[in-house]
Design a protein around this motif. Structure first.
Motif, PDB file in Angstrom:
ATOM      1  N   ASP A  86      57.704  67.579  77.743  1.00 62.62           N
ATOM      2  CA  ASP A  86      58.927  66.605  77.589  1.00 62.62           C
ATOM      3  C   ASP A  86      58.525  65.494  76.978  1.00 62.62           C
ATOM      4  O   ASP A  86      59.222  64.842  76.154  1.00 62.62           O
ATOM      5  CB  ASP A  86      59.681  66.324  78.967  1.00 62.62           C
ATOM      6  N   ARG A  99      64.555  66.409  79.240  1.00 59.13           N
ATOM      7  CA  ARG A  99      65.002  67.373  80.091  1.00 59.13           C
ATOM      8  C   ARG A  99      66.502  67.162  80.444  1.00 59.13           C
ATOM      9  O   ARG A  99      66.756  65.831  80.738  1.00 59.13           O
ATOM     10  CB  ARG A  99      64.126  67.548  81.170  1.00 59.13           C
ATOM     11  N   ASP A 128      59.703  61.679  86.644  1.00 57.91           N
ATOM     12  CA  ASP A 128      59.955  62.183  85.290  1.00 57.91           C
ATOM     13  C   ASP A 128      61.440  62.642  85.406  1.00 57.91           C
ATOM     14  O   ASP A 128      62.128  62.464  84.584  1.00 57.91           O
ATOM     15  CB  ASP A 128      59.302  63.390  85.204  1.00 57.91           C
ATOM     16  N   GLU A 129      61.969  63.093  86.590  1.00 56.21           N
ATOM     17  CA  GLU A 129      63.471  63.634  86.657  1.00 56.21           C
ATOM     18  C   GLU A 129      64.260  62.254  86.626  1.00 56.21           C
ATOM     19  O   GLU A 129      65.392  62.312  86.381  1.00 56.21           O
ATOM     20  CB  GLU A 129      63.572  64.581  88.011  1.00 56.21           C
ATOM     21  N   SER A 130      63.678  61.262  87.604  1.00 56.53           N
ATOM     22  CA  SER A 130      64.572  60.160  87.639  1.00 56.53           C
ATOM     23  C   SER A 130      64.674  59.507  86.328  1.00 56.53           C
ATOM     24  O   SER A 130      65.847  59.125  86.183  1.00 56.53           O
ATOM     25  CB  SER A 130      63.861  59.040  88.460  1.00 56.53           C
ATOM     26  N   SER A 149      64.674  61.250  83.414  1.00 56.46           N
ATOM     27  CA  SER A 149      65.737  61.808  82.653  1.00 56.46           C
ATOM     28  C   SER A 149      67.263  61.746  83.151  1.00 56.46           C
ATOM     29  O   SER A 149      68.156  61.929  82.443  1.00 56.46           O
ATOM     30  CB  SER A 149      65.332  63.402  82.964  1.00 56.46           C
ATOM     31  N   ASP A 150      67.501  61.604  84.492  1.00 51.07           N
ATOM     32  CA  ASP A 150      68.563  61.434  85.013  1.00 51.07           C
ATOM     33  C   ASP A 150      69.092  60.119  84.603  1.00 51.07           C
ATOM     34  O   ASP A 150      70.301  60.005  84.255  1.00 51.07           O
ATOM     35  CB  ASP A 150      68.417  61.583  86.553  1.00 51.07           C
ATOM     36  N   GLY A 173      69.712  66.550  82.359  1.00 51.18           N
ATOM     37  CA  GLY A 173      69.795  65.704  83.674  1.00 51.18           C
ATOM     38  C   GLY A 173      70.837  66.517  84.604  1.00 51.18           C
ATOM     39  O   GLY A 173      71.617  66.778  83.984  1.00 51.18           O
ATOM     40  N   ALA A 217      56.161  68.603  83.329  1.00 56.21           N
ATOM     41  CA  ALA A 217      57.085  67.930  82.384  1.00 56.21           C
ATOM     42  C   ALA A 217      56.166  67.184  81.079  1.00 56.21           C
ATOM     43  O   ALA A 217      56.714  66.589  80.456  1.00 56.21           O
ATOM     44  CB  ALA A 217      57.716  66.653  83.017  1.00 56.21           C
ATOM     45  N   SER A 233      60.935  63.146  91.691  1.00 54.71           N
ATOM     46  CA  SER A 233      59.950  63.084  90.404  1.00 54.71           C
ATOM     47  C   SER A 233      60.312  61.846  89.705  1.00 54.71           C
ATOM     48  O   SER A 233      61.542  61.804  89.236  1.00 54.71           O
ATOM     49  CB  SER A 233      60.048  64.579  89.873  1.00 54.71           C
TER      50      SER A 233
END
Length: 511
Positions: A454, A472, A124-126, A128-129, A474, A451, A122
């Motif tokens: 977020d 979010r 979005d997750e990338s 956030s990470d 990570g 997300a 994702s």
């Protein structure tokens, strides 16, 4: 005296009628063999047309078997013309997709081949990470430790992003703009691809038996009745083609809706903040975020130690704060702009895209008209054209577009209650793609719906005014580099982490 006169008149009338009744079929025979058929069973002179099922039942040079062969040929030729027009549309869509993909990869400095790879990550997750890794790097520099921090401790630090907003408003703003840019670009490429697939599947839909009869009557019955040089009336041709392509015309509302949405998307690429500006400003925005964290590091680390415990308590080093290094001149996103030349190039390319997309508007309802332009007589010959029965003006009104409007079509008998299900499936595909594209314009996507909070969250912490990102926490997908940087570490670590971001996000342009 009267009898010889009557006999003479009778003989004269018979002589005059004989050529009409025994008109040669030489032209039809030549035409028939030219289409690849043999002359077996082809009349030398006209015969009664009582056996015909598609053409008018007058004197004719065609038999019922010839009529059937020519009917199949007319359907095959018409389908060939439809496919030819469709292939031209497919080529245009493919060219647009390739050109845009090439431009996007050139803009972002990656090879076009990287777009062909898939990714289940994702975006979005990338992001956030990425911010979590950046926060960890800066936190370790501030704490003056080379030790590897436990995953539990790092997760605790990452969770503080929700309340402390260590990067100020930058992470929220950059996240929203980058997601919108990438998702919109990827969705645009998908829309072109879906459009191309729809065209391909629609082109494989065969013409029905009622259409086959109507096409025979339109195209080849004039040859059977000695009117080979007479073209069909335009309105007559229109009713036949509108009937034959009634289901295809029902694509038009959703097709036009998708084209309009794609035009809206393309227009958004060259308006502020443009695609160029968003992607080109990423390094400056990350630097801005690091600068903000450095200025507020004392506040942030104090609250982290209070919540997560000190590094000394965890046996991971001393809790001493790193001496902050502030810059006198902060580079902001507004100062980091693409060159005017790049902006003009983008605008020119987007205008060209819009121009080509507009040509596709109402493609499916224009198709019958385009076919008839090549087949039928022009405006000046509407009184001397084939109207389905003879050489004269065509009187019935022209039907509307779509299956429902063919209920009174005098040329093609259709059951309007039984639409073609293959085409209905393609209509649904167009509708789904339009919805995805509109969501992408808002920065949303199926992968990113969860997300949404977020991006728009609010709260209190290091930031003020409720303008900071709600990120979010990570979860680290790989072990972070634990070696701290030197004097210029903040900027170098920013750049090194930035290099991790584009390859992941660029892959999301293709599913």
């Amino acid at each position: 005296m009267r009898l010889p006169v009557l006999l003479c008149v009778a003989v004269s009338l018979c002589a005059a009628a004989s050529p009409e009744e025994n008109r040669s079929c030489t032209d039809l025979r030549r035409f028939y063999t030219g289409k690849g058929f043999t002359l077996e069973g082809v009349p030398q002179t006209e015969i009664s047309g009582e056996q015909l099922r598609m053409c008018p039942q007058g004197q004719t040079c065609c038999t019922s078997s010839m009529e059937e062969r020519l009917a199949n040929l007319s359907a095959k030729e018409t389908e060939g013309q439809i496919r030819k027009a469709g292939r031209s549309l497919q080529t245009t869509l493919n060219t647009l997709r390739t050109s845009f993909r090439s431009y996007f990869t050139d803009l972002h400095g990656h090879s076009e081949g990287s777009l062909e790879q898939g990714s289940s990550l994702s975006l979005d997750e990338s992001l956030s990470d990425f911010w979590s890794r950046l926060l960890e790097r800066q936190f370790k520099i501030s704490a003056n430790t080379d030790a590897s921090l436990s995953e539990d401790y790092l997760e605790c630090v990452a969770k503080q992003q929700e309340t402390l907003r260590p990067f100020g408003d930058v992470s929220r703003d950059m996240k929203a703009k980058v997601i919108r840019a990438y998702v919109t670009a990827r969705s645009f490429i998908q829309a072109l691809s879906i459009s191309e697939e729809v065209v391909n599947k629609v082109l494989n839909v065969s013409l029905g038996p009622e259409c086959l009869k109507a096409l025979m009557k339109l195209v080849y019955c004039p040859h059977c009745h000695g009117l080979s040089s007479v073209k069909p009336c335009f309105n007559y041709c229109s009713n036949v083609m509108k009937g034959c392509l009634a289901n295809q015309a029902d694509l038009s509302p959703e097709w036009d809706n998708l084209i309009d949405t794609m035009i809206e998307v393309v227009s958004s690429f060259s308006t502020e903040p443009s695609l160029d500006a968003v992607l080109s400003s990423i390094p400056a925005r990350i630097y801005e975020a690091v600068h903000y964290l450095q200025e507020n590091m004392n506040t942030f680390t104090t609250k982290v130690y209070r919540t997560c415990g000190s590094l000394e308590e965890s046996g991971r080093g001393s809790p001493g704060l790193h001496e902050q290094k502030t810059k006198s001149s902060q580079q902001t996103a507004l100062e980091y702009r693409p060159s005017p030349t790049a902006g003009l190039r983008l605008k020119a390319q987007m205008l060209d895209l819009i121009k080509q997309l507009k040509v596709m508007h109402q493609y499916w309802v224009k198709l019958p008209v385009e076919l008839c332009k090549k087949l039928a007589a022009g405006e000046s010959n509407q009184d001397k054209c084939w109207n389905g029965n003879t050489k004269a003006r065509y009187l019935p009104e022209v039907m509307g577009d779509g299956l429902a409007n063919q209920i009174n079509n005098p040329e093609v008998e259709l059951d309007i209650t039984k639409p073609d299900m293959n085409i209905r499936q393609q209509i649904m595909q167009l509708k789904i793609m339009s919805s995805r594209l509109k969501n992408a314009l808002d920065g949303n996507d199926v992968d990113f719906q969860d997300a949404s909070d977020d991006i728009s969250g609010s709260g209190s912490g290091v930031c003020s005014g409720g303008l900071c990102a709600l990120s979010r926490p990570g979860l680290y997908t790989f072990t972070p580099d634990s070696k701290p940087a030197g004097a210029s570490a903040p900027q170098r670590s920013t750049v090194s982490l930035l290099l991790l971001l584009p390859p992941v996000t660029i892959l999301l342009l293709q599913r």
